[in-house]
Design a protein around this motif. Structure first.
Motif, short mmCIF file in Angstrom:
data_model
loop_
_atom_site.label_atom_id
_atom_site.label_comp_id
_atom_site.label_asym_id
_atom_site.label_seq_id
_atom_site.Cartn_x
_atom_site.Cartn_y
_atom_site.Cartn_z
N PRO A 184 0.83 -1.21 0.00
CA PRO A 184 0.00 0.00 0.00
C PRO A 184 0.86 1.25 0.00
N GLN A 185 0.47 2.24 -0.83
CA GLN A 185 1.17 3.51 -0.88
C GLN A 185 0.62 4.40 0.24
N LEU A 186 1.44 4.64 1.23
CA LEU A 186 0.99 5.32 2.43
C LEU A 186 1.73 6.63 2.61
N CYS A 187 1.08 7.56 3.29
CA CYS A 187 1.69 8.85 3.60
C CYS A 187 1.31 9.25 5.02
N TRP A 188 2.27 9.91 5.67
CA TRP A 188 1.96 10.53 6.96
C TRP A 188 1.43 11.93 6.69
N PHE A 189 0.20 12.19 7.10
CA PHE A 189 -0.42 13.49 6.90
C PHE A 189 -0.40 14.26 8.22
N LYS A 190 0.11 15.46 8.14
CA LYS A 190 0.24 16.30 9.33
C LYS A 190 -1.10 16.88 9.72
N LEU A 191 -1.46 16.73 10.98
CA LEU A 191 -2.68 17.31 11.50
C LEU A 191 -2.40 18.72 12.02
N PRO A 192 -3.41 19.56 12.08
CA PRO A 192 -3.15 20.95 12.50
C PRO A 192 -2.75 21.10 13.95
N THR A 193 -3.00 20.08 14.76
CA THR A 193 -2.66 20.19 16.18
C THR A 193 -1.16 20.04 16.38
N ALA A 194 -0.57 20.96 17.10
CA ALA A 194 0.85 20.93 17.43
C ALA A 194 1.05 21.62 18.77
#
Length: 339
Positions: free
Chosen positions: A127-137
């Motif tokens: 599977p082609q996967l990506c880490w997507f950044k969430l707005p919470t930091a």
């Protein structure tokens, strides 16, 4: 001829062991000249638990004190730039339906939970996967580290001369003295307790660097130097502490990642969700390294006689030089002898 190296043998290869403990101070140092450069720190604030800011917890002759933490949350999802994709397998724990755009080039990125499941698959089937950044930091700073106390104990051995010493010098450091003292180069040079605030004062004179050291982190060395003359009484064999910065300064002149920092991650699932989440933590710290060096000398009869013989041999060399000058640089025709 009168130098120590002419009549003593030396051991310059010590074997040492160092232990470091970090404790919060019972009081705040309000008289320090650099406190005004940390306007966001107030001594009256409640103290954090020191153990939460010593990461990693154990190091060899070193300690890392966290000064700033940045936490960014990511979610792992299928990467597709054209249409909706669905990956479902009743024998698989990976069951996600999503539409996301990858802003970076797609790649086969398997998190730890799925590596065993797909490790034997071909690249095109993974599977082609990506880490997507969430707005919470979240970003936190630990100004309370200014009043942390380092308690350093170390043992040093010079095997060639059979000398073993430690920095808790006998007849100099008593239990009551350790409870109340703090290192000062003039008033308490043998105290093994070091306040972070005092260390910063000794290693840096530029006021602009203090806040930057907490923002970017810093690499600091505490050097314990032993220089002992065993021909004198052993109580004069005492450690000498030196402090210096090892990172590039100032930070604006560092073309690479300045200061001292490292990355760590932890993974988790939210309740009633199948998407894998990750907390990406970047930790900036004061990385303090303790090194031990030394030189111990003692009278040796063989070294003394060798030096005396070499000194007497100088007179023989002088005779040879005089004969050489007389033979090749002196005009014998101008010499007159009285008979």
């Amino acid at each position: 001829m009168c130098q120590r190296s002419s009549y003593q043998i030396f051991d310059r290869s010590p074997i040492s062991a160092v232990t470091i403990k970090v404790k919060p101070s019972s009081d705040c140092s309000k008289n320090s000249s650099i406190m005004r450069f940390f306007p966001n720190y107030h001594c009256e604030q409640s103290l954090y638990d020191v153990n939460d800011f010593i990461i990693p917890a154990t190091e060899n002759s070193a300690v890392s004190i966290t000064t700033r933490v940045i936490e960014i949350e990511h979610v792992l999802r299928l990467c597709d730039t054209t249409a909706r994709r669905k990956h479902s397998n009743k024998y698989s724990s990976f069951n996600i339906t999503s539409i996301h755009e990858c802003y970076e080039q797609k790649r086969c990125l398997l998190p730890p939970l799925y590596r065993y499941e797909y490790e034997n698959e071909k690249i095109i089937k993974k599977p082609q996967l990506c880490w997507f950044k969430l707005p919470t930091a979240a970003s936190k700073r630990n100004y309370r580290a200014l009043n942390y106390i380092l308690f350093i104990k170390h043992f040093v051995e010079f095997p060639q001369l059979g000398l073993i010493r430690d920095n808790l010098v006998a007849n100099k450091i008593k239990p009551k003295y350790i409870d109340t003292c703090e290192y000062h180069p003039k008033y308490h040079p043998l105290c093994p307790k070091f306040r972070i605030l005092k260390i910063l004062e000794m290693i840096e004179t530029n006021p602009e660097e203090y806040e930057a050291m907490f923002f970017y982190g810093s690499l600091i060395e505490i050097k314990i130097n032993w220089k002992c003359n065993l021909d004198r009484r052993l109580e004069y064999c005492q450690p000498h502490y030196e402090f210096q910065r090892l990172d590039i300064q100032p930070y604006r002149e560092n073309p690479y990642d300045p200061g001292s920092n490292f990355l760590t991650s932890r993974y988790y699932f939210r309740p009633n969700e199948s998407a894998l989440h990750r907390i990406h933590t970047k930790i900036y710290n004061l990385h303090i390294i303790v090194s031990v060096t030394g030189e111990v000398g003692r009278f040796d009869l063989f070294q003394t006689t060798t030096s005396i013989g070499s000194f007497l041999g100088i007179f023989g060399t002088g005779t040879i030089v005089c004969d050489f000058v007389a033979a090749f640089f002196t005009n014998f025709k101008n010499l007159k002898y009285d008979i």
